[in-house]
Write an enzyme that holds these catalytic residues in place. Sequence first.
Site, PDB file in Angstrom:
ATOM      1  N   GLY A 100      39.052  44.573  36.299  1.00  0.00           N
ATOM      2  CA  GLY A 100      38.753  43.259  35.668  1.00  0.00           C
ATOM      3  C   GLY A 100      39.587  42.278  36.591  1.00  0.00           C
ATOM      4  O   GLY A 100      40.101  42.465  37.507  1.00  0.00           O
ATOM      5  N   LYS A 101      39.339  40.907  36.230  1.00  0.00           N
ATOM      6  CA  LYS A 101      39.928  39.928  37.131  1.00  0.00           C
ATOM      7  C   LYS A 101      39.781  38.454  36.204  1.00  0.00           C
ATOM      8  O   LYS A 101      38.792  38.537  35.524  1.00  0.00           O
ATOM      9  CB  LYS A 101      39.288  39.508  38.601  1.00  0.00           C
ATOM     10  CG  LYS A 101      40.225  38.956  39.442  1.00  0.00           C
ATOM     11  CD  LYS A 101      41.248  40.090  39.952  1.00  0.00           C
ATOM     12  CE  LYS A 101      41.917  39.566  41.284  1.00  0.00           C
ATOM     13  NZ  LYS A 101      42.734  40.678  41.969  1.00  0.00           N
ATOM     14  N   GLY A 102      40.869  37.831  36.319  1.00  0.00           N
ATOM     15  CA  GLY A 102      41.016  36.570  35.710  1.00  0.00           C
ATOM     16  C   GLY A 102      41.500  35.347  36.455  1.00  0.00           C
ATOM     17  O   GLY A 102      41.977  35.287  37.751  1.00  0.00           O
ATOM     18  N   SER A 135      37.022  38.420  33.727  1.00  0.00           N
ATOM     19  CA  SER A 135      35.767  38.999  33.874  1.00  0.00           C
ATOM     20  C   SER A 135      36.228  40.765  33.721  1.00  0.00           C
ATOM     21  O   SER A 135      37.130  40.962  34.430  1.00  0.00           O
ATOM     22  CB  SER A 135      35.105  38.877  35.074  1.00  0.00           C
ATOM     23  OG  SER A 135      34.116  39.999  35.463  1.00  0.00           O
TER      24      SER A 135
END
Length: 418
Positions: A105-107, A60
Site C-alpha cells: 500500500g502507499k498513501g 492505494s
Amino acid sequence: MPEEANPFESLQEQIDDAGAYLDVGEDVLERLKHPQRVLETNLSVEMDDGRIEVFRAFRSQFNGDRGPYKGGIRYHPNVSRDEVKALSGWMVYKCAVVGIPYGGGKGGIVIDPDQYSEAELERITRSFATELRPIIGEDRDIPAPDVNTGQREMNWIKDTYETLENTTAPGVITGKAIESGGSAGRVEATGRSTMFAAREVFDYLGRDIEGASVAVQGYGNAGSVAAALIDDLGADIVAVSDSSGAIYNADGLDARDVKSYKTETGSVTGYDGATEELTNEELLTLDVDLLVPAALENAIDGALAHDVQADIIVEAANGPLTPDADDVLTESDIHVVPDILANAGGVTVSYFEWVQNRQRFYWTEERVNDELERIITAAFDEMTTAYEENDLSSFRVAAYVVALRRVVRAFEEGGSWP
Ligand code: NAD
C-alpha cells in the site's frame, strides 16, 4: 529535458519483464498490474487563522494476496494518484522478496509541510486518519512513515484511530516512537539491511569487503547508518555526500565522526578529516569497489551511468537509477543489488514492530538485528539462485522474479472468487 517516465507505467513494465520468466497467464499478470482500490479524498481542515484549506490525499491498496496492505504515507507537493499507485505496487514486491506476510500500500497528501504550523499538521494528519479509518487496521492495511513524515505523524494516526475505534491497536501503524509501541532497531534498520546486502554481494562475487573502497551518496538516516556499519566490516569509506556536496579521503573517513560533524554543523562539507571536496557527480563516478546511493530517486541517469566506475552498487535509496541507467550498468556488468531487497530492512523491522505490538511482547535490539540478518541473507540467497537458474541479466530482474512468483502463488492457491 526528456519527460520523466510515468512511475506507474514503469512498474507495469517491470511486472511484464519478470512475468516472462514465470509460468503465469497474461490474465493473472494483468490483475497484478493494477491496484485493488485507491481512496482519493479531499481533506478540509481549519488553519490557525480560521480559514478552511482543502488538501488532496490518496491511499492505494495495491495487492493483498500475501497479507494486509503495508506502506508509507508521504507529505509532498508532487504526490499524485499515479505516483501513489506505483509506490504501492513496489511495496508488494519489496514485502514479497523478503518473504514478510504483507501486500503493498502507499498513501500521501499533496502538501508542502514546511508551510504549515505543527498544530495545522496535526489537524491535517488527524483528518487524513479519520478518512483512512474504515480501510486501515491491524489486519487490513498498516501505514508507516515515508517522505516528510515520521514518528510524530505515526503517533497522531495511531491516537486518532484508537480514539475513534474505542480500542488499543498499536499495530495499526508502524514507525512509532518506542514509548508509543515502536521497535528497537527500527531507525537503523534500512542502513543495516544495506550493510547485509553489501556483505552478501561481496561474498557472492568472491571479493573481500575488508579494505574495499566505498562511496556513499546521501548522508541521512539510510546512508549514514549504512556507512558506519560497512566501515565496521573493515571497508574504507572514501567518500560521502549530502545535498551540500561531497568529501573524500583515499585512506578512508571515520563514518561515525562524519555523522557527528553533520549533526553539529548541518552538512558533511568542511569536515577536517577529508583531503578533498568533490561534487556529487564526481562522487557518483569515483573508481571505487562499492557505490551506495542513499539520497533520492533518479540520482543516476543514462548519461551519467556511462561514467560510473564502481564495480558494485547497493541501492539504499528507492529508485536511485533511472531505467536507462539500469540498462547501461547491466551492459557494463556492474552488479546492482536492487532497492527492493537492499533497503527492505525498514519494512522488515516495521513487520517486527507489528508482530511485537500484536503480541504485546517487546524484543531486545539484539533479537531484532539477528532476525533482520536472517531475513535479508535468506532473501539474497533466493535472489542469486533465481539469477543463476534463469540465467538472468541482473539481480533486479531476479528479485522481481522471486517476488512475483510468491504473489502469483498466493493468488492461485486462494483461487479467484467471486
Ligand atoms: P534522509 O532525509 O534522512 O536523508 C537523505 C540524505 O540525502 C540527506 O543527507 C540529504 O542531504 C541527501 N541528499 C539530498 N539530495 C542529495 C543530492 N542531490 N546529492 C547527495 N545527497 C543528497 O532520508 P533517508 O530516510 O535516509 O532516505 C534516503 C533514501 O532511502 C530515500 O530514497 C528513501 O526512500 C530510502 N529509504 C529509506 C528508508 C528509511 O527507513 N529511512 C527505508 C526505505 C528506503
